[in-house]
Design a protein around this motif. Structure first.
Motif, PDB file in Angstrom:
ATOM      1  N   VAL A 225      -2.571  -3.697  -8.817  1.00  0.00           N
ATOM      2  CA  VAL A 225      -1.824  -2.550  -8.277  1.00  0.00           C
ATOM      3  C   VAL A 225      -1.986  -1.316  -9.160  1.00  0.00           C
ATOM      4  O   VAL A 225      -2.352  -1.414 -10.330  1.00  0.00           O
ATOM      5  CB  VAL A 225      -0.329  -2.894  -8.128  1.00  0.00           C
ATOM      6  N   ASN A 226      -1.673  -0.164  -8.545  1.00  0.00           N
ATOM      7  CA  ASN A 226      -1.806   1.106  -9.284  1.00  0.00           C
ATOM      8  C   ASN A 226      -0.461   1.647  -9.750  1.00  0.00           C
ATOM      9  O   ASN A 226      -0.351   2.834 -10.052  1.00  0.00           O
ATOM     10  CB  ASN A 226      -2.523   2.142  -8.426  1.00  0.00           C
ATOM     11  N   LEU A 227       0.555   0.806  -9.820  1.00  0.00           N
ATOM     12  CA  LEU A 227       1.865   1.250 -10.293  1.00  0.00           C
ATOM     13  C   LEU A 227       1.741   1.817 -11.702  1.00  0.00           C
ATOM     14  O   LEU A 227       1.162   1.189 -12.584  1.00  0.00           O
ATOM     15  CB  LEU A 227       2.858   0.080 -10.285  1.00  0.00           C
ATOM     16  N   GLY A 228       2.285   3.008 -11.899  1.00  0.00           N
ATOM     17  CA  GLY A 228       2.157   3.700 -13.175  1.00  0.00           C
ATOM     18  C   GLY A 228       1.132   4.806 -13.134  1.00  0.00           C
ATOM     19  O   GLY A 228       1.057   5.628 -14.047  1.00  0.00           O
ATOM     20  N   GLY A 229       0.349   4.856 -12.069  1.00  0.00           N
ATOM     21  CA  GLY A 229      -0.656   5.910 -11.940  1.00  0.00           C
ATOM     22  C   GLY A 229      -0.079   7.218 -11.443  1.00  0.00           C
ATOM     23  O   GLY A 229      -0.715   8.269 -11.534  1.00  0.00           O
ATOM     24  N   THR A 230       1.124   7.168 -10.891  1.00  0.00           N
ATOM     25  CA  THR A 230       1.833   8.290 -10.256  1.00  0.00           C
ATOM     26  C   THR A 230       0.933   9.005  -9.247  1.00  0.00           C
ATOM     27  O   THR A 230       0.370   8.365  -8.374  1.00  0.00           O
ATOM     28  CB  THR A 230       2.470   9.245 -11.284  1.00  0.00           C
ATOM     29  N   ALA A 231       0.755  10.313  -9.363  1.00  0.00           N
ATOM     30  CA  ALA A 231       0.199  11.101  -8.267  1.00  0.00           C
ATOM     31  C   ALA A 231      -1.249  10.753  -7.922  1.00  0.00           C
ATOM     32  O   ALA A 231      -1.578  10.520  -6.757  1.00  0.00           O
ATOM     33  CB  ALA A 231       0.308  12.587  -8.584  1.00  0.00           C
ATOM     34  N   ALA A 246       6.424  -1.798 -16.365  1.00  0.00           N
ATOM     35  CA  ALA A 246       6.785  -1.810 -14.952  1.00  0.00           C
ATOM     36  C   ALA A 246       6.036  -2.909 -14.204  1.00  0.00           C
ATOM     37  O   ALA A 246       6.622  -3.642 -13.386  1.00  0.00           O
ATOM     38  CB  ALA A 246       6.503  -0.453 -14.325  1.00  0.00           C
ATOM     39  N   VAL A 247       4.753  -3.033 -14.475  1.00  0.00           N
ATOM     40  CA  VAL A 247       3.962  -4.067 -13.798  1.00  0.00           C
ATOM     41  C   VAL A 247       4.426  -5.447 -14.209  1.00  0.00           C
ATOM     42  O   VAL A 247       4.537  -6.365 -13.378  1.00  0.00           O
ATOM     43  CB  VAL A 247       2.459  -3.862 -14.101  1.00  0.00           C
ATOM     44  N   ARG A 248       4.737  -5.618 -15.502  1.00  0.00           N
ATOM     45  CA  ARG A 248       5.218  -6.927 -15.973  1.00  0.00           C
ATOM     46  C   ARG A 248       6.548  -7.284 -15.323  1.00  0.00           C
ATOM     47  O   ARG A 248       6.753  -8.415 -14.877  1.00  0.00           O
ATOM     48  CB  ARG A 248       5.361  -6.898 -17.492  1.00  0.00           C
ATOM     49  N   HIS A 249       7.457  -6.319 -15.235  1.00  0.00           N
ATOM     50  CA  HIS A 249       8.747  -6.583 -14.600  1.00  0.00           C
ATOM     51  C   HIS A 249       8.573  -6.903 -13.107  1.00  0.00           C
ATOM     52  O   HIS A 249       9.263  -7.759 -12.560  1.00  0.00           O
ATOM     53  CB  HIS A 249       9.676  -5.378 -14.759  1.00  0.00           C
ATOM     54  N   THR A 252       7.419 -10.475 -12.666  1.00  0.00           N
ATOM     55  CA  THR A 252       8.527 -11.414 -12.873  1.00  0.00           C
ATOM     56  C   THR A 252       9.461 -11.422 -11.683  1.00  0.00           C
ATOM     57  O   THR A 252       9.864 -12.493 -11.190  1.00  0.00           O
ATOM     58  CB  THR A 252       9.301 -11.037 -14.141  1.00  0.00           C
ATOM     59  N   LEU A 253       9.811 -10.247 -11.189  1.00  0.00           N
ATOM     60  CA  LEU A 253      10.763 -10.130 -10.093  1.00  0.00           C
ATOM     61  C   LEU A 253      10.202 -10.695  -8.793  1.00  0.00           C
ATOM     62  O   LEU A 253      10.909 -11.363  -8.033  1.00  0.00           O
ATOM     63  CB  LEU A 253      11.139  -8.662  -9.909  1.00  0.00           C
ATOM     64  N   SER A 254       8.929 -10.452  -8.534  1.00  0.00           N
ATOM     65  CA  SER A 254       8.338 -10.871  -7.262  1.00  0.00           C
ATOM     66  C   SER A 254       7.833 -12.299  -7.269  1.00  0.00           C
ATOM     67  O   SER A 254       7.655 -12.904  -6.201  1.00  0.00           O
ATOM     68  CB  SER A 254       7.162  -9.943  -6.917  1.00  0.00           C
ATOM     69  N   GLY A 255       7.564 -12.832  -8.457  1.00  0.00           N
ATOM     70  CA  GLY A 255       6.968 -14.156  -8.533  1.00  0.00           C
ATOM     71  C   GLY A 255       5.490 -14.165  -8.195  1.00  0.00           C
ATOM     72  O   GLY A 255       4.899 -15.227  -8.003  1.00  0.00           O
ATOM     73  N   LYS A 256       4.882 -12.995  -8.134  1.00  0.00           N
ATOM     74  CA  LYS A 256       3.463 -12.872  -7.838  1.00  0.00           C
ATOM     75  C   LYS A 256       2.707 -12.445  -9.093  1.00  0.00           C
ATOM     76  O   LYS A 256       3.244 -11.712  -9.925  1.00  0.00           O
ATOM     77  CB  LYS A 256       3.223 -11.845  -6.727  1.00  0.00           C
ATOM     78  N   PRO A 257       1.460 -12.865  -9.237  1.00  0.00           N
ATOM     79  CA  PRO A 257       0.685 -12.534 -10.450  1.00  0.00           C
ATOM     80  C   PRO A 257       0.156 -11.102 -10.421  1.00  0.00           C
ATOM     81  O   PRO A 257      -1.050 -10.846 -10.463  1.00  0.00           O
ATOM     82  CB  PRO A 257      -0.456 -13.560 -10.418  1.00  0.00           C
ATOM     83  N   ILE A 258       1.088 -10.167 -10.389  1.00  0.00           N
ATOM     84  CA  ILE A 258       0.735  -8.747 -10.314  1.00  0.00           C
ATOM     85  C   ILE A 258       0.150  -8.291 -11.650  1.00  0.00           C
ATOM     86  O   ILE A 258       0.684  -8.604 -12.715  1.00  0.00           O
ATOM     87  CB  ILE A 258       1.981  -7.902  -9.980  1.00  0.00           C
ATOM     88  N   VAL A 259      -0.950  -7.542 -11.580  1.00  0.00           N
ATOM     89  CA  VAL A 259      -1.579  -7.001 -12.790  1.00  0.00           C
ATOM     90  C   VAL A 259      -1.934  -5.542 -12.533  1.00  0.00           C
ATOM     91  O   VAL A 259      -2.117  -5.130 -11.377  1.00  0.00           O
ATOM     92  CB  VAL A 259      -2.849  -7.787 -13.181  1.00  0.00           C
ATOM     93  N   PRO A 260      -2.049  -4.743 -13.595  1.00  0.00           N
ATOM     94  CA  PRO A 260      -2.441  -3.342 -13.395  1.00  0.00           C
ATOM     95  C   PRO A 260      -3.918  -3.228 -13.052  1.00  0.00           C
ATOM     96  O   PRO A 260      -4.750  -3.987 -13.551  1.00  0.00           O
ATOM     97  CB  PRO A 260      -2.131  -2.697 -14.751  1.00  0.00           C
ATOM     98  N   ALA A 261      -4.237  -2.287 -12.193  1.00  0.00           N
ATOM     99  CA  ALA A 261      -5.633  -2.016 -11.879  1.00  0.00           C
ATOM    100  C   ALA A 261      -6.356  -1.557 -13.127  1.00  0.00           C
ATOM    101  O   ALA A 261      -5.776  -0.890 -13.997  1.00  0.00           O
ATOM    102  CB  ALA A 261      -5.732  -0.961 -10.785  1.00  0.00           C
ATOM    103  N   SER A 262      -7.630  -1.890 -13.212  1.00  0.00           N
ATOM    104  CA  SER A 262      -8.392  -1.517 -14.402  1.00  0.00           C
ATOM    105  C   SER A 262      -8.640  -0.018 -14.469  1.00  0.00           C
ATOM    106  O   SER A 262      -8.787   0.552 -15.553  1.00  0.00           O
ATOM    107  CB  SER A 262      -9.733  -2.263 -14.430  1.00  0.00           C
ATOM    108  N   ASN A 263      -8.683   0.636 -13.316  1.00  0.00           N
ATOM    109  CA  ASN A 263      -8.872   2.083 -13.262  1.00  0.00           C
ATOM    110  C   ASN A 263      -7.900   2.631 -12.221  1.00  0.00           C
ATOM    111  O   ASN A 263      -8.083   2.436 -11.021  1.00  0.00           O
ATOM    112  CB  ASN A 263     -10.316   2.425 -12.884  1.00  0.00           C
ATOM    113  N   LEU A 264      -6.869   3.307 -12.669  1.00  0.00           N
ATOM    114  CA  LEU A 264      -5.813   3.746 -11.763  1.00  0.00           C
ATOM    115  C   LEU A 264      -6.248   4.873 -10.846  1.00  0.00           C
ATOM    116  O   LEU A 264      -5.730   5.004  -9.727  1.00  0.00           O
ATOM    117  CB  LEU A 264      -4.583   4.175 -12.567  1.00  0.00           C
TER     118      LEU A 264
END
Length: 466
Positions: A225-231, A246-249, A252-264
């Motif tokens: 996901v691109n969370l943290g990339g803002t605009a 934010a991505v780590r939280h 944990t909250l979703s129970g899915k293996p969410i990771v930050p995109a390598s290039n936002l």
């Protein structure tokens, strides 16, 4: 009815006091009346939006840019929404201009007003806790909305893959039940060689089962996901540590293996994962449609068609022809398939329409994907419970077709030669005699040899005479 007045850059608006959303949501409701399908139609999207907002609030508190009491109120509000509260106040049409801004603001406003009441304030008292400054802190629609979309599609995939698995199991059970029913296989709608009805249904089960993993593979791409990339992916207006937290939280909250995109920056405009998922849904839908076509053919007649299986009768089939019963369940699934194929085309066009650092057509992509997944889930369950589980084999009809077919001549080719087999087949067609009668009559093989060569063991699998 009591009211409250809210203000935005376009001016003031009076809202009913009982609404939990605010002025920007109401403007979107007034502007976008396209599908008649609000965000609340897909609870998984509402839950995903709340999870993103909760994770963001916690990360903002962690880095010290959001007061702990505000963060706690936001998280508490989000927890209620995740549990199902206030979904009916997510009212914006799924298709909208603004790349999802109206959906994002609908979430921001509902969460802000719910959090305000938790702090002891009135709805709309945004000086105390603001939809943009607090709930949307460190976010843009352009990272919050795509992240929620990725998460919601993973949630939607869970019931779909379970429905596929249940349908696969039902087909496997029919495969076992029909394992001893010998019938004619057909290619190009012409008699081919014998098989069992069980083999046919086992094939149905295998082809659908393959796509459980294919859909899971597509969902794994949605974990980036691109969370943290803002605009536009640069992370403007965020703390340096915010994105990782934010991505780590969220994971944990979703129970899915969410990771930050390598290039936002790339992730903010690329729709590749959505296109891949859409393609997998289309692939599965096409397979499902082919199976339903086969069910309709195999059950056709019932007296003047193939009539090899009987589908469960679900409703009278005609307003003018007494006694007619139609294959309504496969027909409904076929229509679902056509819609999913159309949805895939819409997703493809919308993905291609992206420009520079954003794709403004993402709301339509999300709408079509969620719609396809829900329709396919319902179609699988309907097909399983209202059709597959009640199918019966017409054993006598299957046997008659085998006995009357010239297709069994293929089993004799290694023993009488292709030329003799072709001649016998042509003679059988023109005379009405059976292949067995003609082969014996010409002395090409005796009855004992024919019994061995035309036995199920010889015709239904690789066979070597001993």
């Amino acid at each position: 009815m009591t009211t409250r007045i809210e203000h935005d850059l376009l001016g003031d608006m009076t809202l009913p006091s009982e609404t939990w959303y605010g002025i920007q949501t109401q403007r979107a409701v007034d502007n976008f009346q396209i599908t008649g399908v609000p965000i609340s139609h897909f609870p998984e999207l509402v839950r995903a939006l709340a999870m993103v907002k909760s994770a963001a609030a916690k990360a903002n508190a962690d880095v010290g840019v959001l007061e702990p009491r505000k963060a706690e109120a936001i998280q508490s509000a989000c927890a209620e929404i995740i549990d199902g509260a206030l979904h009916e106040h997510f009212v914006v049409d799924l298709i909208q201009g603004g790349a999802g801004t109206s959906t994002n603001m609908n979430a921001n406003e509902v969460i802000a007003n719910l959090a305000l009441t938790r702090l002891g304030f009135e709805k709309g008292d945004y000086a105390k806790l603001h939809p943009n400054d607090d709930v949307n802190r460190s976010q843009s629609t352009n990272d919050a909305y795509p992240t929620a979309a990725c998460l919601s599609l993973q949630f939607a995939a869970e019931p779909l893959t379970q429905a596929i698995a249940d349908l696969k199991t039902a087909l496997e059970h029919k495969g076992a039940e029909f394992a001893d029913v010998v019938k004619m296989g057909r290619t190009q709608l012409q008699d081919a060689v014998p098989m069992t009805l069980g083999q046919e249904f086992e094939g149905f089960a295998v082809t659908l089962g393959e796509d459980i993993e294919r859909i899971a593979e597509a969902c794994r791409l949605l974990c980036e996901v691109n969370l943290g990339g803002t605009a536009i992916g640069t992370g403007i207006n965020t703390h340096p540590q915010y994105q990782a937290l934010a991505v780590r939280h969220l994971a944990t909250l979703s129970g899915k293996p969410i990771v930050p995109a390598s290039n936002l920056v790339e992730a903010s405009s690329d729709m590749g994962a959505f296109v891949f998922l859409s393609g997998m849904l289309k692939r599965f839908a096409i397979k499902l449609g082919k199976i339903c076509n086969d069910l309709r053919l195999l059950s056709s007649g019932p007296r003047t068609g193939l009539g090899e299986i009987a589908l469960p009768a679900m409703q009278p089939g005609s307003s003018i022809m007494p006694g007619k019963v139609n294959p309504v369940i496969p027909e409904a699934v076929n229509q679902t398939v056509y819609q999913v194929i159309a949805n895939d085309l819409a997703v493809s066009l919308a993905a291609e329409a992206g420009q520079l650092q954003l794709n403004a057509m993402e709301p339509m992509i999300v709408y079509n994907l969620l719609n396809s997944m829900r329709m396919l889930c319902s179609a699988c369950t309907m097909l399983q419970t209202r059709c597959i589980e009640g199918i019966e084999a017409n054993r006598e009809q299957c046997a008659r077709h085998v006995d009357n077919s010239i297709g069994i001549i293929t089993a004799l080719v290694p023993h009488i030669g292709y030329s003799n087999a072709s001649r016998i087949a042509t003679k059988a067609l023109t005379s009405g005699a059976t292949v067995r009668e003609l082969v014996i009559g010409e002395g090409l093989l005796d009855e004992a040899q024919l019994d061995r060569l035309l036995s199920p063991q010889a015709m239904l699998a690789p066979f070597q005479e001993t």
